[in-house]
Design an enzyme around this catalytic site. Structure first.
Site, mmCIF file in Angstrom:
data_model
loop_
_atom_site.group_PDB
_atom_site.id
_atom_site.type_symbol
_atom_site.label_atom_id
_atom_site.label_comp_id
_atom_site.label_asym_id
_atom_site.label_seq_id
_atom_site.Cartn_x
_atom_site.Cartn_y
_atom_site.Cartn_z
ATOM 1 N N ARG A 108 -78.426 19.174 -41.755
ATOM 2 C CA ARG A 108 -79.696 19.184 -41.044
ATOM 3 C C ARG A 108 -80.654 20.162 -41.718
ATOM 4 O O ARG A 108 -80.230 21.178 -42.264
ATOM 5 C CB ARG A 108 -79.496 19.627 -39.581
ATOM 6 C CG ARG A 108 -78.986 18.559 -38.656
ATOM 7 C CD ARG A 108 -78.989 19.033 -37.211
ATOM 8 N NE ARG A 108 -78.067 20.149 -37.002
ATOM 9 C CZ ARG A 108 -78.422 21.404 -36.830
ATOM 10 N NH1 ARG A 108 -79.692 21.752 -36.864
ATOM 11 N NH2 ARG A 108 -77.513 22.347 -36.634
ATOM 12 N N TYR A 257 -78.756 11.705 -44.241
ATOM 13 C CA TYR A 257 -77.559 12.398 -43.781
ATOM 14 C C TYR A 257 -77.616 12.807 -42.309
ATOM 15 O O TYR A 257 -78.588 13.381 -41.840
ATOM 16 C CB TYR A 257 -77.334 13.652 -44.619
ATOM 17 C CG TYR A 257 -75.995 14.291 -44.353
ATOM 18 C CD1 TYR A 257 -74.846 13.772 -44.929
ATOM 19 C CD2 TYR A 257 -75.865 15.376 -43.500
ATOM 20 C CE1 TYR A 257 -73.604 14.335 -44.683
ATOM 21 C CE2 TYR A 257 -74.631 15.942 -43.243
ATOM 22 C CZ TYR A 257 -73.506 15.420 -43.831
ATOM 23 O OH TYR A 257 -72.279 15.958 -43.577
ATOM 24 N N LYS A 266 -79.057 14.519 -32.520
ATOM 25 C CA LYS A 266 -79.815 15.690 -32.081
ATOM 26 C C LYS A 266 -81.270 15.352 -31.742
ATOM 27 O O LYS A 266 -81.842 15.874 -30.795
ATOM 28 C CB LYS A 266 -79.783 16.775 -33.156
ATOM 29 C CG LYS A 266 -78.394 17.168 -33.648
ATOM 30 C CD LYS A 266 -77.489 17.706 -32.566
ATOM 31 C CE LYS A 266 -76.225 18.309 -33.173
ATOM 32 N NZ LYS A 266 -75.223 18.688 -32.171
ATOM 33 N N HIS A 286 -76.612 20.814 -25.239
ATOM 34 C CA HIS A 286 -75.688 20.859 -26.372
ATOM 35 C C HIS A 286 -74.336 21.364 -25.855
ATOM 36 O O HIS A 286 -73.943 22.495 -26.098
ATOM 37 C CB HIS A 286 -76.273 21.789 -27.428
ATOM 38 C CG HIS A 286 -75.572 21.753 -28.738
ATOM 39 N ND1 HIS A 286 -75.572 22.808 -29.613
ATOM 40 C CD2 HIS A 286 -74.844 20.778 -29.347
ATOM 41 C CE1 HIS A 286 -74.888 22.508 -30.693
ATOM 42 N NE2 HIS A 286 -74.430 21.281 -30.555
ATOM 43 N N SER A 308 -72.274 26.983 -33.379
ATOM 44 C CA SER A 308 -71.341 26.492 -34.390
ATOM 45 C C SER A 308 -70.289 27.554 -34.705
ATOM 46 O O SER A 308 -70.535 28.754 -34.561
ATOM 47 C CB SER A 308 -72.099 26.113 -35.666
ATOM 48 O OG SER A 308 -72.759 27.252 -36.192
ATOM 49 N N CYS A 310 -67.574 28.243 -33.146
ATOM 50 C CA CYS A 310 -67.067 28.954 -31.967
ATOM 51 C C CYS A 310 -66.005 28.159 -31.208
ATOM 52 O O CYS A 310 -65.709 28.450 -30.053
ATOM 53 C CB CYS A 310 -68.212 29.312 -31.029
ATOM 54 S SG CYS A 310 -69.299 30.594 -31.671
ATOM 55 N N ASP A 333 -69.898 17.245 -27.754
ATOM 56 C CA ASP A 333 -71.125 17.787 -28.338
ATOM 57 C C ASP A 333 -72.333 17.794 -27.408
ATOM 58 O O ASP A 333 -73.102 18.742 -27.426
ATOM 59 C CB ASP A 333 -71.482 17.005 -29.607
ATOM 60 C CG ASP A 333 -72.523 17.712 -30.459
ATOM 61 O OD1 ASP A 333 -72.417 18.942 -30.624
ATOM 62 O OD2 ASP A 333 -73.441 17.044 -30.957
ATOM 63 N N ARG A 428 -68.145 15.893 -42.898
ATOM 64 C CA ARG A 428 -68.013 15.342 -41.549
ATOM 65 C C ARG A 428 -67.041 14.174 -41.478
ATOM 66 O O ARG A 428 -66.773 13.495 -42.449
ATOM 67 C CB ARG A 428 -69.386 14.849 -41.073
ATOM 68 C CG ARG A 428 -70.464 15.931 -40.994
ATOM 69 C CD ARG A 428 -70.319 16.767 -39.762
ATOM 70 N NE ARG A 428 -71.282 17.865 -39.709
ATOM 71 C CZ ARG A 428 -71.695 18.434 -38.585
ATOM 72 N NH1 ARG A 428 -71.238 17.981 -37.420
ATOM 73 N NH2 ARG A 428 -72.542 19.435 -38.621
#
Length: 649
Positions: A108, A257, A266, A286, A308, A310, A333, A428
Site C-alpha cells: 500500500r 497490488y 481497505k 479494522h 500490524s 501485533c 481483518d 501475501r
C-alpha cells in the site's frame, strides 16, 4: 506509440487451457462502440451502464468483459495470466498460483492515498502550527479532477476492461454493501473473486437500479510508454489512490497490488465504509471477529483492533491451550458493526477471504492459516520451491533440505547463505475464508454475530500490562484513541520506535478523526436508546518484556487464558482490581494452571508510575499536535482523569 498490455491473447495449446473467452458480440452489445465480449448489456442497470459508459469514454479499452464469477471464467483468467507470465502454477498444491510483482509495486502507498472533500477539515484534523499531520491526506475537488485527467485518458487502450460486480458481506445481509469495480487487471479479478462475493448474483441484486460504490482502477500506462516488466504493468511514479465519500467513489491508478487495486478491501471496507457508517449510524473497523465457546458450551464473540505485527491473524485463528475451550474465526481483518433493534451490537465480516502477510506464518505460529492456504490460493511475492510449493521466512522447519528455493525476485536463494529475504516482507496469501479449518458456522449470518467485548492492543515492550479493562465506554474510546505500538524497523525509520495508531485505523480513516471519535462516543447512547448497552472494552499487550529483553508472556495459544478472564468480566464476575489505568485481573484470577514455564504475574501487571507519567504526557502531546481543535471534550476529560490517577499513585 505507448506499450500496452493485452489481456486476451491466444493461449498455447500445451497448457491444456480452457479455450479463451467468447469474443463474438451481438450488434447492439456494445458500449460507445466497444464490444462486450463476455456478458450482455441487458444485465446492467441504468446506473451501472452510466458508470460503464463514462469509464469507457475515459479509459478507451479495446473490449469489455462483464464478470460472471463462475468457475469456468476463473480458470480461464488464471490460465491467461499464466500464459502472460504474471503467475505460475504451484503443482504441489490444489489450484494454487504464485505472482511476482514489479519490485516497485509491493505494498500500500499511504503517501499517495487521498480523501477528497470540499473542505480540508472534513477529511483531516487541522494540526498544530508547524506540525505535520499524520491522520490522513486531503485532496481538493479540483486536485482530484486534475489527478484523474492527467492519468486515465486512454489508459486501457489495447486492454480489456473488466466489470466486477461485488458484495462486501453476505449478499442477502442488511449490513452488506455492493460495489462495481472497473479494472484492466485479470489478477485483480481473480483476487476479488476470493476476497468478495462476486458475479451475477450481485448484478441481480442491483437490477432495481440500487446504489453502489463506484470503483475505477487501472494498472496504468507510464507517461513515457515504457513498461519495465510486461508481466506486471504498473506506473509507480504516478500511482494515486483517491476516495470521494460524497459520491461513494474510489479511483485508483498505477498499482496492481493488494489494497491499492483490490478496491473492496481497505478503500471500500474502511475508508468509504467508515463515512457510510457515520452517516447511517454504525461502525466500519479494522478488527478481527472471533467466537469463543467455554467448557459449558456458552459462546460469545469479540472483536479486536491491533496494528500490524501485533498478532491479529494469529488471534483470529488461535488454537486455545485451555482445556474445554474452542475458538472459531469469523474474520481476521475487518468488522462492520451495528446495534440491532434490542441494542445488541452485531458484526459481519464484509470480506470473503484472507489477504494475509505470509512471512512469520507457520505451522508453529498459525497452523489454521497454513491449512487454509494450500488450495485455491493466490500467493504474491513469496519464494518458490523446486517441488512446486512456496517458502517464506518462518517456514525454515517445514522445508526439506534437498529442495531448491527461488526468491520473490526469481533468483536462486539458499537457506543460511543468502543475505536477502526469500519472500518480500509484505508478501501475501489470498485464500477463501471458507477453507479455514476453524471458520465459524455463523460467519455468513445475515444478521451478524453478537459482540460482547471490544479489544484494543499494541506491541508495547514496557510499562503496559498484559490486559486491562476500561472503566466506562468513554474511557474505552479514549483507550482506542491513545493506542500506541512499537514499529518494526522500516525504510522510513532508523529503528524501532513507539508510534500512535489510534483504533489501528490511522491509514484508513475516511473522515476527520475528531468526528470519528464523536461517532464512537455516540454509540453508547445509541445502544441504550434501543434498550441495550455497548460491549465492554479492553486493552491487550502480549509483548511486554523483562529487563533482559525476554517476553514475559508466552503468547499464541496461551492467550486463551486472557480471553477466559475477559469472558468472566463480560459476565460481571468480581475477578478484578482497580488500578489508575483500568481494571486488571485480581490476584489468582488469571488461570495460569498448566503453563509450561512460570510467568512473573507481578511484573506482567506492574504499572510503573514514571512510565505512565511519561505515557500520559506523550498522549497529551499527540492530541495537542494532531487534534488541537478537533479533540472531543469527553476524550480530553478522560485523559485528565487518567493523569490525576497516575499522579496520585
Amino acid at each position: 506509440m505507448p506499450q500496452v498490455f493485452e489481456t486476451y491473447i491466444p493461449l498455447p495449446t500445451t497448457l491444456g487451457c480452457t479455450p479463451k473467452l467468447r469474443t463474438a458480440t451481438k450488434g447492439n452489445n456494445v458500449i460507445r462502440g466497444v464490444p462486450i465480449v463476455n456478458g450482455e448489456l441487458g444485465q446492467l442497470s441504468a446506473k451501472i451502464r452510466t458508470f460503464l459508459e463514462e469509464s469507457v469514454a475515459l479509459c478507451q479499452p479495446d473490449r469489455i468483459h462483464i464478470v460472471d464469477g463462475g468457475d469456468k471464467e476463473s480458470a480461464t483468467l488464471l490460465n491467461i495470466l499464466h500464459a502472460q507470465g504474471t503467475i505460475q502454477p504451484l503443482p504441489k498444491y490444489d489450484n494454487c498460483w504464485l505472482a511476482r510483482t514489479n519490485p516497485t509495486d509491493v505494498a500500500r502507498v499511504e503517501s499517495k492515498t487521498f480523501i477528497c472533500t470540499d473542505k480540508r477539515e472534513q477529511t483531516i484534523p487541522t494540526p498544530k502550527a508547524g506540525v505535520n499531520g499524520t491522520l490522513g491526506n486531503w485532496i481538493s475537488p479540483e486536485g482530484y479532477d486534475t489527478a484523474i485527467r492527467s492519468r486515465f485518458p486512454g489508459c486501457m487502450k489495447g486492454r480489456t476492461m473488466f466489470v466486477v460486480p461485488f458484495s462486501m458481506g453476505p449478499i442477502a445481509s442488511p449490513l452488506s454493501k455492493f460495489g462495481i469495480e472497473i479494472t484492466d487487471s485479470a489478477y485483480v479479478v481473480c483476487s476479488m473473486r476470493i476476497m468478495t462475493r462476486m458475479g451475477l448474483e450481485v448484478l441481480e441484486k442491483l437490477a432495481d437500479n440500487s446504489d453502489f460504490i463506484k470503483c475505477l482502477h487501472s494498472v496504468g500506462t507510464p507517461i513515457n510508454g515504457k513498461i519495465s516488466m510486461p508481466s506486471w504493468p504498473c506506473d509507480p511514479e504516478r500511482t494515486i489512490i483517491l476516495h470521494k465519500p460524497a459520491n461513494n467513489e474510489i479511483v485508483s491508478y498505477g498499482s496492481g497490488y493488494g489494497g491499492n487495486s483490490l478496491l473492496g478491501k481497505k478503500c471500500f471496507a474502511l475508508r468509504i465504509g467508515s463515512t457510510i457508517a457515520q452517516r447511517e449510524g454504525w461502525l466500519a473497523e479494522h478488527m478481527l471477529i472471533l467466537g469463543i465457546t467455554d467448557p459449558n458450551g456458552v459462546k460469545k464473540y469479540i472483536v479486536a483492533a491491533f496494528p500490524s505485527a501485533c498478532g491479529k491473524t494469529n488471534l483470529a485463528m488461535m488454537n486455545p491451550t485451555l482445556p474445554g475451550y474452542t475458538m472459531e474465526c469469523v474474520g481476521d481483518d475487518i468488522a462492520w458493526m451495528k446495534f440491532d433493534s434490542k441494542g445488541q451490537l452485531r458484526a459481519i465480516n464484509p470480506e470473503n477471504g484472507f489477504f494475509g502477510v505470509a512471512p512469520g506464518t507457520s505451522m508453529e505460529t498459525n497452523p489454521n492459516a497454513m491449512n487454509t492456504v494450500y488450495k485455491n490460493t493466490i500467493f504474491t511475492n513469496v519464494a518458490a520451491t523446486s517441488d512446486g510449493g512456496v517458502f517464506w521466512e518462518g517456514m525454515e522447519k517445514e522445508i526439506s533440505p534437498d529442495v531448491e528455493i527461488t526468491d520473490w525476485l526469481g533468483q536462486p536463494w539458499k537457506l543460511g547463505v543468502s543475505k536477502t529475504p526469500a519472500a518480500h516482507p509484505n508478501s501475501r496469501f489470498c485464500a477463501p475464508a471458507s477453507q479455514c479449518p476453524i471458520i465459524d458456522s455463523a460467519w455468513e449470518d445475515n444478521e451478524g454475530v453478537p459482540i460482547s467485548a471490544i479489544l484494543f492492543g499494541g506491541r508495547r515492550p514496557e510499562g503496559v500490562p498484559l490486559v486491562y479493562e476500561a472503566n466506562s465506554w468513554a474511557h474505552g474510546v479514549f483507550v482506542g484513541s491513545a493506542m500506541r505500538s512499537e514499529t518494526t524497523a522500516a525504510a522510513e525509520h532508523k529503528g524501532k520506535m513507539i508510534m500512535n495508531d489510534p483504533f489501528a485505523m490511522r491509514p484508513f480513516f475516511g473522515y476527520n478523526f475528531g468526528d470519528y471519535l464523536k461517532h464512537w462516543l455516540s454509540m453508547e447512547q445509541r445502544a441504550e436508546k434501543a434498550g441495550g448497552h455497548p460491549p465492554k472494552i479492553f486493552h491487550i499487550n502480549w509483548f511486554r518484556k523483562d529487563a533482559k529483553g525476554k517476553f514475559l508472556w508466552p503468547g499464541f495459544g496461551e492467550n486463551s487464558r486472557v480471553l477466559e478472564w475477559i469472558l468472566r468480566r463480560i459476565d460481571d464476575q468480581d475477578c478484578y482490581r482497580d488500578t489508575p489505568i483500568g481494571r486488571v485481573p485480581s490476584a489468582g484470577a488469571l488461570n495460569l494452571d498448566g503453563l509450561k514455564s512460570p510467568v512473573d504475574e507481578k511484573e506482567l501487571f506492574a504499572i510503573p508510575k514514571q512510565f505512565w507519567l511519561k505515557e500520559v504526557d506523550e498522549i497529551k502531546q499527540y492530541y495537542d499536535n494532531q487534534l488541537p481543535h478537533d479533540l472531543p471534550q469527553e476524550i480530553a476529560k478522560e485523559l485528565q482523569k487518567l493523569t490525576v490517577r497516575v499522579e496520585q499513585m
